[in-house]
Design an enzyme around this catalytic site. Structure first.
Site, PDB file in Angstrom:
ATOM      1  N   ASP A  46       8.924  -0.514  -2.667  1.00 28.24           N
ATOM      2  CA  ASP A  46       9.754  -0.715  -1.493  1.00 28.24           C
ATOM      3  C   ASP A  46       8.839  -1.305  -0.424  1.00 28.24           C
ATOM      4  O   ASP A  46       7.617  -1.169  -0.469  1.00 28.24           O
ATOM      5  CB  ASP A  46      10.370   0.604  -1.025  1.00 28.24           C
ATOM      6  CG  ASP A  46      11.609   0.384  -0.164  1.00 28.24           C
ATOM      7  OD1 ASP A  46      11.803  -0.746   0.327  1.00 28.24           O
ATOM      8  OD2 ASP A  46      12.386   1.329   0.008  1.00 28.24           O
ATOM      9  N   TRP A  47       9.424  -1.967   0.548  1.00 27.07           N
ATOM     10  CA  TRP A  47       8.640  -2.733   1.516  1.00 27.07           C
ATOM     11  C   TRP A  47       7.816  -1.796   2.402  1.00 27.07           C
ATOM     12  O   TRP A  47       8.351  -1.100   3.260  1.00 27.07           O
ATOM     13  CB  TRP A  47       9.571  -3.611   2.338  1.00 27.07           C
ATOM     14  CG  TRP A  47       9.764  -4.997   1.790  1.00 27.07           C
ATOM     15  CD1 TRP A  47       9.596  -6.170   2.481  1.00 27.07           C
ATOM     16  CD2 TRP A  47      10.138  -5.388   0.462  1.00 27.07           C
ATOM     17  NE1 TRP A  47       9.841  -7.255   1.666  1.00 27.07           N
ATOM     18  CE2 TRP A  47      10.161  -6.804   0.419  1.00 27.07           C
ATOM     19  CE3 TRP A  47      10.425  -4.699  -0.708  1.00 27.07           C
ATOM     20  CZ2 TRP A  47      10.481  -7.522  -0.730  1.00 27.07           C
ATOM     21  CZ3 TRP A  47      10.747  -5.403  -1.860  1.00 27.07           C
ATOM     22  CH2 TRP A  47      10.771  -6.795  -1.868  1.00 27.07           C
TER      23      TRP A  47
END
Length: 753
Positions: free
Chosen positions: A233-234
């Site tokens: 995930d970012w």
């Protein structure tokens, strides 16, 4: 497009520095290219319910600057459709829009379980049940990837809150993980083979998901056979080398000059095996290879996709209540329909955060109702309340006066966008006070009040629903939600949505209430497997509306339940008939419960479902096949799924509490006996026939045949201390056991098994 990219050959030509670079993105939305070898960058984009492709000259993190795309119903709505065919068709449309915008991988779907109604991101998730979530995700992935576009199944795993989401540890036992929080991922991974899986932000039992080897390698790859790429995930990566060693292939967005340098240094120092790096690089190259094969299309089918969004929104809406019946409205010339509520002209149709779509158009319910009524019917509007939460007695008064002169009232309520978003959780599940205050005044002015709701997660409805003759839950149903509501309210379409999450009477009834959102960096999943309807049913709690509930403008009859054991499978058959006067869709739900179990299990659990489309008077046979897994629980002691022999109830119905047909089936277990040793209790030894025979023989031999004087023949003593390990009993005079007997019988049992 040319697809002549050979991952194996390219791997041999890459330098260590280039390999490290490929395990990071090159910017916020692209993988890293290697120009000297012709390896291009691949574009990824947010998009669980519509693309959020940022233009090349846009700001990467800006939420309102994406290219126009169709905003389909959010997962909270699509989950309530219970329609795998619909999810597949939406997947195809999403993929075609991705191809038009040069996107290779869509970052979705999200299938985390709705553990609490307060999770700020619940609108992005399908259900409180893993079977429903997993099957809908499978269908959407199949639809997207059938067009050659990749998906990113997310967020793996136990990402069930937004509070402290990058640091909080989800402290959850393995059985609960396996049965609830991993099961949906397992269904989707093994059935649909997504191109990528996205790790979660949070920790799981103290370890960041991005560097959790048990999750990313032992379970995902070794057990489930996942062969795709794991992406972060970012901003979820905290230690790039540890994450790489755990099985995380691609870091997004990249920490350029930091993560790549750390990888190179770790390989040089021997801290990271070069073969581990090569495996991740190979997966990145395989993703690039797949992306190069994507055939672009010219433009988006705006009108067709909007119509699909409208049809989807119709199928997602849940008719919770319909006294009278109040719906559908059948206005005639000369009558007035009062449309009240700012949401009718300023619709809330999607959630806030990274999934926010710039829609191609927006239908409002006010316009659609005005266009849909017969000539001569007046559709009059009053805002009733403001969306900023400020009380406005003038607006409320105007609404009441309009309601007083109208023949019917349709009031649009819901949760303002600021109250539901990625990044933070809700603190309560009530509708805004100004809306709750308005509803009884409207009911006092008009006997026919239809309440239409727009919200991403459940809201308390006990009070609100008491002031309405009908309640239609539309969730956040995308850009065509307004037209869909008009179709349903006016009877152009028949509601067919069913609740994918229980609506409790109050927040305090939810099983996670005492353990959400945790404290001091930890959230304890103390409710175990009793999530959602599993918890409410186990406590026999009254709820506002149960899991699976949803009304229709027609009626359905269930009959002819037949259950057959065929090999190791159980086939369930029944017949469903539309007994009403209107065409409609019914969701046939199949639940399984263990009548008597040695472990604590839910009363019933959803194991299969089928949505059938029936004309008036039409009957349809429904057949579902259940596997041994559907009757099993995760045994921590055995380290695997265990089908315990005995009687199981199979119930078929239209909700978890509206079960029309029931029967039982007797199943045997082909599992190996429970491993026994000196720390196993006397009760456990005696419950195993073969082990009990060995133990009795050993006691007789060790006591010169005087077995009658031992605990083995004293039921009162067994009740008192039968839960002692046999090694502990060996120290007790008169038990008939000794350390030597215990050693010998354990050795003999292990030898024979």
């Amino acid at each position: 497009m040319s697809t002549d990219l050979d991952p194996a050959a390219l791997l041999e030509q890459l330098t260590l520095t280039e390999k490290a670079a490929l395990c990071l993105g090159s910017d916020f939305w692209h993988t890293a290219p290697v120009e000297r070898l012709g390896i291009p960058a691949v574009a990824l984009s947010d998009g669980p319910h519509g693309l959020r492709k940022v233009p090349e000259d846009g700001v990467d993190v800006a939420l309102g600057e994406s290219l126009p795309a169709t905003c389909f119903p959010t997962a909270s709505a699509l989950g309530s459709s219970w329609d795998v065919d619909l999810a597949y068709r939406i997947g195809i449309a999403l993929a075609d829009e991705a191809r038009a915008q040069g996107v290779a991988v869509i970052l979705g779907p999200g299938i985390n379980i709705k553990r609490s109604p307060l999770c700020g991101r619940n609108f992005e998730y399908f259900a409180e049940d893993p079977v429903l979530s997993g099957r809908l995700a499978t269908a959407m992935i199949d639809g997207i990837q059938s067009r050659g576009v990749g998906t990113s199944l997310k967020h793996f795993a136990a990402n069930n809150q937004e509070s402290d989401r990058l640091r909080v540890s989800a402290d959850v036992d393995e059985r609960t993980l396996r049965e609830i929080y991993l099961a949906g991922f397992e269904i989707a991974v093994t059935s649909a083979r997504p191109w990528t899986v996205m790790c979660a932000y949070n920790r799981v039992n103290g370890v960041h998901a991005s560097q959790h080897r048990w999750l990313l390698t032992d379970v995902l790859r070794d057990e489930w056979g996942f062969e795709g790429l794991v992406v972060s995930d970012w901003g979820a990566v905290h230690d790039r080398v540890a994450a790489l060693a755990a099985g995380l292939d691609l870091e997004m967005p990249p920490k350029l000059g930091i993560s790549d340098v750390a990888i190179v240094d770790a390989v040089h120092s021997g801290a990271l095996d070069g073969e581990v790096l090569d495996e991740s690089v190979s997966r990145v190259l395989e993703l690039v290879h797949r992306a190069r094969a994507i055939e672009p299309v010219d433009g988006i089918e705006v009108d067709a996709h909007h119509e699909l969004a409208r049809a989807a929104a119709r199928d997602c809406a849940v008719l919770l209540k319909n006294d009278g019946p109040a719906l559908p409205l059948q206005p005639s010339p000369g009558q007035t329909i009062a449309v009240i509520g700012e949401f009718a002209r300023t619709p809330r149709f999607q959630g806030a955060g990274s999934s926010q779509v710039n829609p191609t158009r927006i239908d409002t319910a006010l316009d659609a109702l005005s266009a849909g009524v017969p000539d001569g019917v007046e559709v009059a509007f009053a805002a009733g309340f403001r969306l900023d939460g400020m009380a406005d007695d003038g607006l409320a008064g105007e609404a009441v006066e309009l309601a007083r002169r109208a023949d019917a009232v349709v009031v649009f309520c819901g949760v303002p966008a600021a109250d539901e978003s990625e990044g933070y959780d809700r603190t309560h599940m009530r509708l805004p006070a100004e809306q709750l205050d308005l509803l009884p005044r409207l009911a006092g002015a008009n006997a026919s009040v239809v309440l239409v709701l727009a919200n991403g997660s459940t809201v308390e409805l006990t009070d609100a629903a008491s002031h309405a003759t009908a309640v239609l839950e539309t969730w956040l149903s995308g850009q065509a939600a307004g037209g869909a509501v008009a179709d349903l309210v006016l009877g152009v379409a028949n509601p067919s949505g069913r609740l994918a999450e229980t609506i409790p009477l109050r927040l305090e009834d939810n099983s996670s209430y005492l353990n959400f959102p945790g404290e001091d960096g930890h959230v304890r999943y103390g409710e175990g497997v009793f999530v959602g309807y599993r918890g409410y049913d186990a406590l026999d709690q009254q709820v506002a509306f149960p899991f699976g509930h949803g009304l229709s403008y027609t009626t359905f009859d269930y009959a002819d339940l037949q259950i057959d054991v065929i090999g190791d499978a159980v086939e369930v058959r029944c017949t469903v008939t539309n007994t009403g006067a209107r065409h409609g869709k019914e969701v046939v739900q199949i639940y399984v419960g263990d009548v008597e179990s040695s472990v604590s299990r839910p009363v019933r659990e959803l194991k299969a479902f089928v949505k059938v489309d029936l004309a008036p008077g039409q009957s349809h046979p429904v057949t579902c096949t259940l596997s041994p897994r559907d009757f099993s629980y995760w045994s921590t002691r055995r380290g695997g799924w265990h089908l315990e022999a005995g009687e199981f109830e199979i119930a078929v119905g239209s909700s978890s509490r509206d079960l029309r047909l029931r029967s039982t089936v007797q199943l045997t277990s082909d599992e190996a006996p429970l491993p026994l040793d000196g720390m196993s209790t006397l009760q456990e030894w005696l419950a195993d026939p073969a082990a009990a025979r060995l133990l009795r023989a050993a006691v007789v031999d060790g006591n010169d045949g005087a077995a009658a004087r031992t605990i083995l023949d004293n039921e009162e003593l067994q009740r008192l201390i039968g839960n002692f390990p046999i090694s502990s009993l060996a120290a007790m005079p008169g038990s008939g056991l000794s350390p030597a007997i215990v050693t010998d019988v354990v050795a003999e049992l292990q030898r024979t098994r």
